[in-house]
Scaffold this active site. Structure first.
Site, PDB file in Angstrom:
ATOM      1  N   HIS A   1       5.578 -42.231 -19.630  1.00 62.23           N
ATOM      2  CA  HIS A   1       5.840 -42.008 -21.057  1.00 62.23           C
ATOM      3  C   HIS A   1       7.310 -41.734 -21.349  1.00 62.23           C
ATOM      4  O   HIS A   1       7.669 -41.433 -22.488  1.00 62.23           O
ATOM      5  CB  HIS A   1       4.993 -40.833 -21.551  1.00 62.23           C
ATOM      6  CG  HIS A   1       3.523 -41.005 -21.276  1.00 62.23           C
ATOM      7  ND1 HIS A   1       2.728 -41.848 -22.009  1.00 62.23           N
ATOM      8  CD2 HIS A   1       2.720 -40.463 -20.321  1.00 62.23           C
ATOM      9  CE1 HIS A   1       1.491 -41.816 -21.536  1.00 62.23           C
ATOM     10  NE2 HIS A   1       1.459 -40.988 -20.502  1.00 62.23           N
ATOM     11  N   ARG A   2       8.146 -41.834 -20.307  1.00 70.87           N
ATOM     12  CA  ARG A   2       9.564 -41.565 -20.525  1.00 70.87           C
ATOM     13  C   ARG A   2      10.170 -42.573 -21.492  1.00 70.87           C
ATOM     14  O   ARG A   2      11.052 -42.237 -22.288  1.00 70.87           O
ATOM     15  CB  ARG A   2      10.287 -41.572 -19.181  1.00 70.87           C
ATOM     16  CG  ARG A   2      11.740 -41.136 -19.274  1.00 70.87           C
ATOM     17  CD  ARG A   2      12.314 -40.889 -17.898  1.00 70.87           C
ATOM     18  NE  ARG A   2      11.802 -39.640 -17.343  1.00 70.87           N
ATOM     19  CZ  ARG A   2      11.722 -39.356 -16.056  1.00 70.87           C
ATOM     20  NH1 ARG A   2      12.086 -40.279 -15.179  1.00 70.87           N
ATOM     21  NH2 ARG A   2      11.266 -38.203 -15.638  1.00 70.87           N
ATOM     22  N   ALA A   3       9.710 -43.821 -21.434  1.00 70.22           N
ATOM     23  CA  ALA A   3      10.254 -44.858 -22.315  1.00 70.22           C
ATOM     24  C   ALA A   3      10.005 -44.512 -23.781  1.00 70.22           C
ATOM     25  O   ALA A   3      10.892 -44.692 -24.636  1.00 70.22           O
ATOM     26  CB  ALA A   3       9.641 -46.216 -21.977  1.00 70.22           C
TER      27      ALA A   3
END
Length: 373
Positions: A311-313
């Site tokens: 979910h970093r993007a």
């Protein structure tokens, strides 16, 4: 059993050491030369690279930028030229770690001591771009610790390294893909915790190391370690310009700079000041920029459509889109802001199958945003 240095005791230099320190200071002043940097506003083309650098300057929490490209495409020129348009920051006089006066909880031991004694003085200076050489030793990067002085004499014996100099600034690593593993590990640790910790023989010293990492590389010389690549938020590809008029302009401007650097810099100062002012206004506006739930839905749909891991993007696209809106003078982000951010966040995060290269399509990105996919 480990011990921790607090820094409340200072070493008094021996009289015998004073002459060498004095001569060293003379040599340092005698060999100091002014560094003339090519104005970033005079760079022709490469808008995506310049936008990525500026967004990180406005909002350091984005998480840095990796510039990939061939030799001679103004990568290092742009990063080093960025130093001339960076805003001023408040610092504590004499602090070797650039501590933030507004964040006492993260003070180094020397600033804590100054605060306790009431001798803490604040001044302003420009943010710095600090170079990390590829061949730098471990002590040069993280700092060195004299164990004998620390344990037996009870004095602060820590010599700060490059990570200390880069705190609250920009850490530039040219040829970042050629870094030794120990340097990559140090960068990963500092990027994760915003703290640099040096441990030797059970003695530990920590100091703040909150910097914007900017790396440049030529993909022909090898790829970057996946762990570090994942930590860098944005990636841009730079290539040679194929427009004839722009290539002519590049040569003409470079010749003018080489013939009379100071006059060239004076000629571009209005453009430099305009860019500097826009960056400062973007920083002031950023806290007021809002993200709607519909914006977040669009970002989530993009990340799912492009099959990215984790979910970093999503987080980085939202931060970069919000910052892009602030840079453009808006308090609400638009789909164009999201597309601009996603173009820099997604390419190096897409999951790829074995023996296949990553493929990123801007047309597909716009189709997802428009609801056609």
């Amino acid at each position: 059993m480990s011990s921790s240095i607090t820094g409340t005791i200072k070493e008094v230099p021996k009289a015998a050491e004073e002459p060498s320190q004095y001569l060293e200071e003379i040599a340092r002043k005698a060999t100091r030369t002014d560094r003339v940097l090519y104005p970033i506003s005079a760079i022709v083309g490469q808008e995506k690279m310049l936008r990525a650098l500026i967004l990180n300057t406005i909002n350091p929490s984005i998480g840095g930028v990796l510039i990939r490209g061939q030799k001679g495409t103004a990568k290092s020129t742009a990063v080093r030229g960025l130093a001339e348009v960076l805003p001023e920051i408040e610092v504590i006089d004499g602090c070797k770690f650039n501590c933030n006066p507004e964040d006492p909880e993260k003070f180094c031991w020397e600033c804590m001591d100054k605060k306790r004694k009431g001798t803490l003085h604040i001044s302003k200076r420009q943010m710095k771009v600090v170079d990390l050489p590829v061949g730098a030793t471990e002590d040069r990067v993280v700092g060195s610790l004299d164990i004998e002085k620390a344990v037996r004499q009870g004095v602060q014996a820590f010599d700060p390294g490059i990570l200390a100099q880069a705190n609250r600034g920009i850490l530039y690593v040219d040829e970042i893909n050629l870094l030794d593993d120990f340097v990559v590990d140090a960068l990963l640790d500092a990027a994760a915790m915003n703290v640099n910790t040096v441990e030797r023989e059970g003695v530990s010293v920590s100091h703040p190391a909150d910097f914007i990492i900017v790396g440049s590389m030529n993909p022909e010389e090898g790829e970057l370690r996946p762990q570090l690549l994942d930590r860098i938020a944005l990636q841009v590809e730079v290539t040679g310009i194929y427009d004839v008029e722009q290539r002519i302009e590049i040569v003409e401007r470079r010749n003018q700079f080489n013939d009379d650097p100071k006059q060239f810099i004076r000629d571009y100062e209005p453009e430099q000041e305009k860019l500097r002012s826009k960056i400062i206004k973007g920083m002031q506006l950023l806290p007021r920029v809002s993200t709607t739930r519909e914006n977040l839905r669009t970002i989530a749909e993009i990340c799912i459509a492009f099959n990215v891991d984790g979910h970093r993007a999503d987080i980085m696209i939202e931060r970069a889109a919000r910052t892009n809106a602030a840079y453009e003078g808006r308090e609400r982000i638009t789909n164009d802001d999201i597309i601009e951010a996603a173009e820099m966040v997604l390419p190096h995060r897409m999951r790829k199958k074995p023996f296949e290269e990553e493929e990123f399509s801007v047309d597909q990105l716009r189709a997802v945003v428009d609801g056609k996919v």
